[in-house]
Design a protein around this motif. Structure first.
Motif, PDB file in Angstrom:
ATOM      1  N   HIS A 108     -75.414  12.468  23.145  1.00 58.11           N
ATOM      2  CA  HIS A 108     -74.781  11.958  24.358  1.00 58.11           C
ATOM      3  C   HIS A 108     -75.343  10.590  24.746  1.00 58.11           C
ATOM      4  O   HIS A 108     -74.616   9.736  25.271  1.00 58.11           O
ATOM      5  CB  HIS A 108     -74.985  12.935  25.518  1.00 58.11           C
ATOM      6  CG  HIS A 108     -73.989  14.042  25.561  1.00 58.11           C
ATOM      7  ND1 HIS A 108     -72.628  13.845  25.428  1.00 58.11           N
ATOM      8  CD2 HIS A 108     -74.158  15.389  25.732  1.00 58.11           C
ATOM      9  CE1 HIS A 108     -71.995  15.003  25.513  1.00 58.11           C
ATOM     10  NE2 HIS A 108     -72.901  15.962  25.706  1.00 58.11           N
ATOM     11  N   GLY A 109     -76.619  10.377  24.463  1.00 56.43           N
ATOM     12  CA  GLY A 109     -77.248   9.119  24.845  1.00 56.43           C
ATOM     13  C   GLY A 109     -76.706   7.911  24.115  1.00 56.43           C
ATOM     14  O   GLY A 109     -76.847   6.772  24.594  1.00 56.43           O
ATOM     15  N   VAL A 110     -76.098   8.120  22.969  1.00 49.91           N
ATOM     16  CA  VAL A 110     -75.563   6.994  22.191  1.00 49.91           C
ATOM     17  C   VAL A 110     -74.054   7.147  21.985  1.00 49.91           C
ATOM     18  O   VAL A 110     -73.474   6.471  21.139  1.00 49.91           O
ATOM     19  CB  VAL A 110     -76.277   6.869  20.826  1.00 49.91           C
ATOM     20  CG1 VAL A 110     -77.763   6.624  21.023  1.00 49.91           C
ATOM     21  CG2 VAL A 110     -76.055   8.109  19.951  1.00 49.91           C
ATOM     22  N   GLU A 111     -73.432   8.007  22.785  1.00 54.39           N
ATOM     23  CA  GLU A 111     -72.024   8.358  22.571  1.00 54.39           C
ATOM     24  C   GLU A 111     -71.117   7.135  22.536  1.00 54.39           C
ATOM     25  O   GLU A 111     -70.197   7.050  21.714  1.00 54.39           O
ATOM     26  CB  GLU A 111     -71.574   9.312  23.679  1.00 54.39           C
ATOM     27  CG  GLU A 111     -70.190   9.879  23.478  1.00 54.39           C
ATOM     28  CD  GLU A 111     -69.891  11.000  24.468  1.00 54.39           C
ATOM     29  OE1 GLU A 111     -68.782  11.557  24.391  1.00 54.39           O
ATOM     30  OE2 GLU A 111     -70.764  11.307  25.314  1.00 54.39           O
ATOM     31  N   ASP A 112     -71.358   6.189  23.409  1.00 57.85           N
ATOM     32  CA  ASP A 112     -70.484   5.021  23.506  1.00 57.85           C
ATOM     33  C   ASP A 112     -71.119   3.759  22.928  1.00 57.85           C
ATOM     34  O   ASP A 112     -70.636   2.653  23.160  1.00 57.85           O
ATOM     35  CB  ASP A 112     -70.110   4.786  24.975  1.00 57.85           C
ATOM     36  CG  ASP A 112     -69.362   5.972  25.569  1.00 57.85           C
ATOM     37  OD1 ASP A 112     -68.485   6.519  24.876  1.00 57.85           O
ATOM     38  OD2 ASP A 112     -69.678   6.357  26.709  1.00 57.85           O
ATOM     39  N   GLU A 131     -72.830   1.340  16.359  1.00 66.10           N
ATOM     40  CA  GLU A 131     -73.647   1.928  15.310  1.00 66.10           C
ATOM     41  C   GLU A 131     -74.131   3.322  15.719  1.00 66.10           C
ATOM     42  O   GLU A 131     -75.302   3.678  15.577  1.00 66.10           O
ATOM     43  CB  GLU A 131     -74.831   1.025  14.960  1.00 66.10           C
ATOM     44  CG  GLU A 131     -74.422  -0.352  14.453  1.00 66.10           C
ATOM     45  CD  GLU A 131     -75.611  -1.205  14.050  1.00 66.10           C
ATOM     46  OE1 GLU A 131     -76.743  -0.879  14.469  1.00 66.10           O
ATOM     47  OE2 GLU A 131     -75.407  -2.178  13.315  1.00 66.10           O
ATOM     48  N   ARG A 132     -73.190   4.103  16.246  1.00 69.81           N
ATOM     49  CA  ARG A 132     -73.542   5.422  16.789  1.00 69.81           C
ATOM     50  C   ARG A 132     -74.273   6.300  15.782  1.00 69.81           C
ATOM     51  O   ARG A 132     -75.297   6.923  16.101  1.00 69.81           O
ATOM     52  CB  ARG A 132     -72.269   6.121  17.282  1.00 69.81           C
ATOM     53  CG  ARG A 132     -72.538   7.457  17.973  1.00 69.81           C
ATOM     54  CD  ARG A 132     -71.242   8.151  18.334  1.00 69.81           C
ATOM     55  NE  ARG A 132     -70.559   8.674  17.150  1.00 69.81           N
ATOM     56  CZ  ARG A 132     -69.391   9.310  17.179  1.00 69.81           C
ATOM     57  NH1 ARG A 132     -68.751   9.446  18.336  1.00 69.81           N
ATOM     58  NH2 ARG A 132     -68.834   9.773  16.071  1.00 69.81           N
ATOM     59  N   ILE A 173     -78.010   7.947  16.142  1.00 67.78           N
ATOM     60  CA  ILE A 173     -78.286   9.388  16.130  1.00 67.78           C
ATOM     61  C   ILE A 173     -79.328   9.712  15.069  1.00 67.78           C
ATOM     62  O   ILE A 173     -80.257  10.491  15.310  1.00 67.78           O
ATOM     63  CB  ILE A 173     -76.993  10.194  15.910  1.00 67.78           C
ATOM     64  CG1 ILE A 173     -76.029  10.008  17.085  1.00 67.78           C
ATOM     65  CG2 ILE A 173     -77.314  11.680  15.738  1.00 67.78           C
ATOM     66  CD1 ILE A 173     -74.677  10.684  16.886  1.00 67.78           C
ATOM     67  N   VAL A 174     -79.191   9.107  13.892  1.00 66.09           N
ATOM     68  CA  VAL A 174     -80.189   9.317  12.835  1.00 66.09           C
ATOM     69  C   VAL A 174     -81.577   8.932  13.329  1.00 66.09           C
ATOM     70  O   VAL A 174     -82.554   9.680  13.148  1.00 66.09           O
ATOM     71  CB  VAL A 174     -79.814   8.519  11.567  1.00 66.09           C
ATOM     72  CG1 VAL A 174     -80.991   8.457  10.593  1.00 66.09           C
ATOM     73  CG2 VAL A 174     -78.599   9.138  10.885  1.00 66.09           C
ATOM     74  N   LEU A 196     -73.128  15.979  14.574  1.00 72.60           N
ATOM     75  CA  LEU A 196     -73.147  15.628  15.995  1.00 72.60           C
ATOM     76  C   LEU A 196     -72.063  14.605  16.316  1.00 72.60           C
ATOM     77  O   LEU A 196     -71.433  14.668  17.384  1.00 72.60           O
ATOM     78  CB  LEU A 196     -74.531  15.084  16.371  1.00 72.60           C
ATOM     79  CG  LEU A 196     -75.638  16.134  16.454  1.00 72.60           C
ATOM     80  CD1 LEU A 196     -77.013  15.451  16.465  1.00 72.60           C
ATOM     81  CD2 LEU A 196     -75.482  17.029  17.681  1.00 72.60           C
ATOM     82  N   GLY A 197     -71.829  13.679  15.400  1.00 74.96           N
ATOM     83  CA  GLY A 197     -70.766  12.702  15.601  1.00 74.96           C
ATOM     84  C   GLY A 197     -69.397  13.356  15.646  1.00 74.96           C
ATOM     85  O   GLY A 197     -68.555  13.016  16.505  1.00 74.96           O
ATOM     86  N   VAL A 198     -69.139  14.285  14.752  1.00 77.57           N
ATOM     87  CA  VAL A 198     -67.869  15.012  14.759  1.00 77.57           C
ATOM     88  C   VAL A 198     -67.716  15.778  16.077  1.00 77.57           C
ATOM     89  O   VAL A 198     -66.622  15.813  16.670  1.00 77.57           O
ATOM     90  CB  VAL A 198     -67.785  15.972  13.553  1.00 77.57           C
ATOM     91  CG1 VAL A 198     -66.567  16.892  13.675  1.00 77.57           C
ATOM     92  CG2 VAL A 198     -67.723  15.188  12.246  1.00 77.57           C
TER      93      VAL A 198
END
Length: 315
Positions: free
Chosen positions: A251-255, A258-259, A263-264, A302-304
């Motif tokens: 959620h912290g990088v949702e928007d 380089e999402r 996340i990685v 998590l991206g999906v």
């Protein structure tokens, strides 16, 4: 290969040693069941393990696949051809994909790429529908003298069940109880992280499934990746907390741009800190060496999940 209380752990040989386990459950009169089986290229190794365990191939009555991801069920088709009396036990959502694996193959090629698929997964075969048994929640597999109960445990996948063995008061849990690699074991015990691989991760379902497993007060839980764990309550608490932490990272990088890379990076930091807290030597190296591939796949999942949430909101 190691046996404990009538359950033999089989290293399927997928990608590296001690990455992916199948479990051979021994019943009365030499009859047996196999739970999970690795990928199609793993099938010869699994058959060799049956021979080494002294189990005749025509004595395998059941092949249970906890879910139809290829590292658990990709070898089902070749193995069913080699195990003449076996029936395949699969979740209702997974059964069509065992009879016709074409969509599984297409999806795996999208995730892994054509070259990696051919190297690690080629050779999948359909299973005769007449030999497929659909396991609804609570379905009992009648292994000789040793009934095995299937319990729905979604969160990692909607087509996931776990297998309760009353004889040992233990679960064979596939991916429902996370990843717990033996390289992280130390004086403080085992270490575990959730597995959120594509495409059906759901955090609330995953936490509910972990709690369902724990509600049986198991003496042990056998995970596919990799082996047996016995500190079930502590590990369940750790897994639930880490599901929440992983969701917060996503959620912290949702928007953000380089999402995936973000996340990685967030998962890597989370796991390194957790490994350090667990007393793992050189935690950054250990996480990179042992969990590097899982971090990549978890980030994809998590991206999906984020995309699914956005679609549901109408974004």
């Amino acid at each position: 290969m190691a046996q404990d209380d009538g359950i033999t752990l089989i290293d399927t040989g997928y990608l590296r040693p001690r990455l992916c386990a199948a479990y051979l459950v021994h019943g009365d009169g030499g009859r047996a069941a196999l739970v999970d089986c690795g990928t199609a290229p793993c099938a010869p190794r699994v058959l060799e393990a049956l021979d080494a365990a002294g189990v005749q191939r025509d004595a395998i009555d059941w092949l249970l696949v906890t879910h139809v991801h290829l590292d658990h069920a990709g070898g089902a088709g070749p193995l069913m051809q080699a195990l003449p009396n076996a029936r395949l036990v699969v979740h209702p959502r997974g059964a069509p994909h065992m009879v016709d694996p074409s969509r599984l193959i297409e999806g795996a090629k999208r995730v892994y790429g054509e070259a990696m698929f051919e190297r690690d997964h080629a050779g999948m075969l359909p299973v005769d529908a007449a030999r497929v048994v659909v396991a609804e929640d609570g379905h009992v597999v009648a292994l000789a003298g040793r009934p095995l109960r299937c319990a729905d445990t979604p969160g990692h996948a909607l087509h996931h069940y776990s297998v309760w063995d009353a004889a040992t008061r233990s679960w064979i849990a596939g991916d429902a109880f996370g990843l717990s690699y033996r390289e992280f074991d130390n004086a403080r015990g085992a270490f575990a992280v959730p597995t959120t691989s594509p495409v059906q991760f759901d955090p609330q379902q995953m936490k509910a499934s972990i709690r369902r497993l724990l509600a049986e007060r198991p003496a042990a839980i056998r995970v596919a990746h990799y082996g047996i764990v016995t500190e079930c309550e502590r590990l369940a608490d750790d897994l639930v907390a880490r599901v929440d932490a992983m969701v917060a990272i996503a959620h912290g990088v949702e928007d953000a741009g380089e999402r995936h890379a973000r996340i990685v990076d967030g998962l890597t930091m989370l796991y390194v800190e957790a490994a350090a807290d667990h007393g793992v030597d050189d935690p950054a190296r250990a996480v990179a060496d042992v969990l590097g591939g899982d971090i990549e796949i978890n980030a994809q999942g998590l991206g999906v999940w984020l995309d699914r949430l956005a679609k549901a909101r109408g974004d």
